[in-house]
Design an enzyme around this catalytic site. Structure first.
Site, PDB file in Angstrom:
ATOM      1  N   LYS A  14      42.728 -69.971  53.992  1.00  0.00           N
ATOM      2  CA  LYS A  14      41.598 -70.927  53.776  1.00  0.00           C
ATOM      3  C   LYS A  14      41.293 -70.885  52.441  1.00  0.00           C
ATOM      4  O   LYS A  14      40.868 -69.927  51.576  1.00  0.00           O
ATOM      5  CB  LYS A  14      40.641 -70.671  54.649  1.00  0.00           C
TER       6      LYS A  14
ATOM      7  N   ARG B 259      31.212 -80.550  55.256  1.00  0.00           N
ATOM      8  CA  ARG B 259      29.759 -80.224  55.253  1.00  0.00           C
ATOM      9  C   ARG B 259      28.462 -81.076  55.314  1.00  0.00           C
ATOM     10  O   ARG B 259      27.378 -80.710  55.573  1.00  0.00           O
ATOM     11  CB  ARG B 259      29.606 -79.578  53.667  1.00  0.00           C
TER      12      ARG B 259
ATOM     13  N   LYS C 127      32.397 -71.415  47.310  1.00  0.00           N
ATOM     14  CA  LYS C 127      32.691 -70.428  48.411  1.00  0.00           C
ATOM     15  C   LYS C 127      33.765 -69.447  47.673  1.00  0.00           C
ATOM     16  O   LYS C 127      34.635 -68.869  48.365  1.00  0.00           O
ATOM     17  CB  LYS C 127      32.916 -70.904  49.604  1.00  0.00           C
TER      18      LYS C 127
ATOM     19  N   GLU D 208      47.252 -62.236  53.108  1.00  0.00           N
ATOM     20  CA  GLU D 208      45.979 -62.712  54.026  1.00  0.00           C
ATOM     21  C   GLU D 208      46.745 -62.706  55.476  1.00  0.00           C
ATOM     22  O   GLU D 208      46.262 -62.343  56.291  1.00  0.00           O
ATOM     23  CB  GLU D 208      45.515 -64.133  53.551  1.00  0.00           C
TER      24      GLU D 208
ATOM     25  N   LYS E 198      44.559 -74.396  55.586  1.00  0.00           N
ATOM     26  CA  LYS E 198      43.641 -75.206  55.207  1.00  0.00           C
ATOM     27  C   LYS E 198      43.403 -75.234  53.832  1.00  0.00           C
ATOM     28  O   LYS E 198      43.033 -74.195  53.310  1.00  0.00           O
ATOM     29  CB  LYS E 198      42.494 -74.545  56.076  1.00  0.00           C
TER      30      LYS E 198
ATOM     31  N   SER F 168      38.449 -82.891  56.524  1.00  0.00           N
ATOM     32  CA  SER F 168      37.616 -83.829  56.446  1.00  0.00           C
ATOM     33  C   SER F 168      37.918 -84.864  55.080  1.00  0.00           C
ATOM     34  O   SER F 168      37.728 -86.022  55.218  1.00  0.00           O
ATOM     35  CB  SER F 168      35.993 -83.633  56.447  1.00  0.00           C
TER      36      SER F 168
ATOM     37  N   TYR G 113      41.157 -85.401  62.243  1.00  0.00           N
ATOM     38  CA  TYR G 113      40.314 -86.190  62.886  1.00  0.00           C
ATOM     39  C   TYR G 113      40.786 -87.452  63.332  1.00  0.00           C
ATOM     40  O   TYR G 113      40.300 -88.341  63.704  1.00  0.00           O
ATOM     41  CB  TYR G 113      39.272 -86.467  61.711  1.00  0.00           C
TER      42      TYR G 113
HETATM   43  C1  PBG Z   1      33.292 -73.470  58.031  1.00  0.00           C
HETATM   44  C2  PBG Z   1      34.265 -74.298  58.144  1.00  0.00           C
HETATM   45  C3  PBG Z   1      34.490 -75.477  57.225  1.00  0.00           C
HETATM   46  C4  PBG Z   1      35.428 -76.509  57.537  1.00  0.00           C
HETATM   47  C5  PBG Z   1      35.837 -75.731  58.798  1.00  0.00           C
HETATM   48  N1  PBG Z   1      35.117 -74.944  59.159  1.00  0.00           N
HETATM   49  C6  PBG Z   1      33.795 -75.756  55.900  1.00  0.00           C
HETATM   50  C7  PBG Z   1      33.872 -74.772  54.732  1.00  0.00           C
HETATM   51  O1  PBG Z   1      34.356 -73.667  54.851  1.00  0.00           O
HETATM   52  O2  PBG Z   1      33.066 -75.194  53.799  1.00  0.00           O
HETATM   53  C8  PBG Z   1      36.190 -77.438  56.807  1.00  0.00           C
HETATM   54  C9  PBG Z   1      36.775 -78.591  57.982  1.00  0.00           C
HETATM   55  C10 PBG Z   1      36.774 -79.956  57.243  1.00  0.00           C
HETATM   56  O3  PBG Z   1      36.519 -80.210  55.798  1.00  0.00           O
HETATM   57  O4  PBG Z   1      37.278 -80.993  57.820  1.00  0.00           O
HETATM   58  N2  PBG Z   1      33.438 -72.189  57.559  1.00  0.00           N
END
Ligand code: PBG
Length: 333
Positions: A201, A211, A224, A240, A255, A281, A319
């Site tokens: 990720k 968010r 992050k 990982e 992701k 998203s 989505y």
């Molecule tokens: C939470 C999480 C996130 C997403 C899924 N789980 C956001 C992040 O890590 O800030 C993002 C999913 C998306 O953007 O559709 N840890």
């Protein structure tokens, strides 16, 4: 690999000349079996509320989840992924609400598992929807504390399993959390609850609209990057993934999706484990707004999802799941 043949004996357009032949020679296909549908849940009752930054996507109060779950059932979507929009007054520094037996995720799990037994449910393990600072872990001396966070994540995962969650999906990127969660699940006899690890990720700008959807955007004052991966790296993804497999991950996630197809492909080629992709998203909203503004047409949706299949993804969190499922179903009738 040797490509045999030469023009004019070979004319590749012969296998593209009509729709039926294109169907016969197609190398990849997208089916409803490949789709995972994310769902946003909120508090209150009788509410279906649209999310501004994600056109066409809603937040549902628990009592209204049947509206979207009925569609998932109609199209035979194999699994849904739940995300909570936690009210501000329930957030604190430690993400305490993540461990509340009556939080939105627990209520949704009970609602869905009672009525839709045939559909898998996956839940994120991470604290960001519950923390006042919007981070996935707890902060000690201004740093996200790995091991203290794991203690809470393990409890969060156990609670989700207790409520009927089928697939525990740690999305927090703490080191060692998969092993700790697997051990705790086994100890409590949740041997059949699986773990889908968000193993690779990346710290990404493409999470912006999400968010906003879970209400952590305004809270988050920094990035992050101390826990999510650096987008310059591939070998780090291998490390990982191999650690998470050793720790007991049943499936791994990459992701975001489209900008990381090379990662999906390399992992698929090097580890014989189901690889899932998350079309996040930001990817969704860019494509959706492009279609809305007539910059591209809606065939772009299938094109973007097929790219994941080409790269070797077993399944895709998207989505677009309902929209594309309805198209797939129409085409196969
Ligand atoms: C939470 C999480 C996130 C997403 C899924 N789980 C956001 C992040 O890590 O800030 C993002 C999913 C998306 O953007 O559709 N840890």
């Amino acid at each position: 690999m040797r490509i045999a043949g030469k023009f004019p004996n070979v004319r590749l357009r012969r296998v593209r000349n009509s729709e039926w032949i294109r169907r016969l020679v197609s190398e990849n296909n997208l089916s409803i079996n490949d789709l995972i549908l994310p769902i946003f849940v909120r508090d209150g009752s009788g509410i279906v509320e649209s999310i501004k930054s994600m056109p066409g996507i809603n937040r549902y109060s628990v009592d209204k989840l049947n509206l979207i779950m009925n569609k998932a059932k109609k199209y035979k979507i194999p699994m849904v992924a739940l995300f909570p929009y936690t009210p501000k007054n329930k957030k604190d520094k430690f993400g305490t609400e993540a461990l509340n037996k009556n939080n939105l995720i627990c209520k949704s799990l009970k609602f869905i598992k009672k009525r839709y037994a045939g559909i898998g449910v996956m839940c994120d393990v991470a604290l960001d929807p519950y923390t006042s600072h919007g981070h996935d872990g707890v902060i000690v001396n201004k740093k996200i504390d790995n091991d203290k966070t794991i203690n809470i994540l393990v409890k969060q995962a156990l609670l989700q399993a207790e409520m009927g969650c089928d697939v525990i999906a740690p999305s927090d990127m703490m080191d060692g959390r998969v092993g700790a969660i697997r051990k705790a699940l086994d100890k409590r006899n949740f041997k059949n609850v699986s773990i889908l690890s968000y193993a690779a990720k990346y710290a990404s700008s493409f999470y912006g609209p999400f968010r906003d959807a879970v209400g952590s955007k305004k809270n988050l004052k920094s990035d992050k990057k101390t826990y999510q991966m650096d987008f310059r790296n591939l070998n780090e993804a291998f490390r990982e993934i191999s650690l998470d497999i050793k720790e007991g991950a049943d499936m791994v996630m990459v992701k975001p999706g489209l900008p990381y197809l090379d990662i999906i492909k390399s992992i698929k080629d090097n580890f014989k484990i189901p690889v899932f992709a998350y079309q996040v998203s930001g990817e969704y909203s860019l494509i959706k707004n492009g279609i809305k503004n007539k910059l591209i047409n809606d065939e772009a949706i299938l094109e973007s999802l097929m790219a994941f299949k080409r790269a070797g993804a077993s399944a895709i969190v998207t989505y677009f799941a309902l929209e594309i499922a309805s198209k797939i179903k129409k085409n196969t009738n």
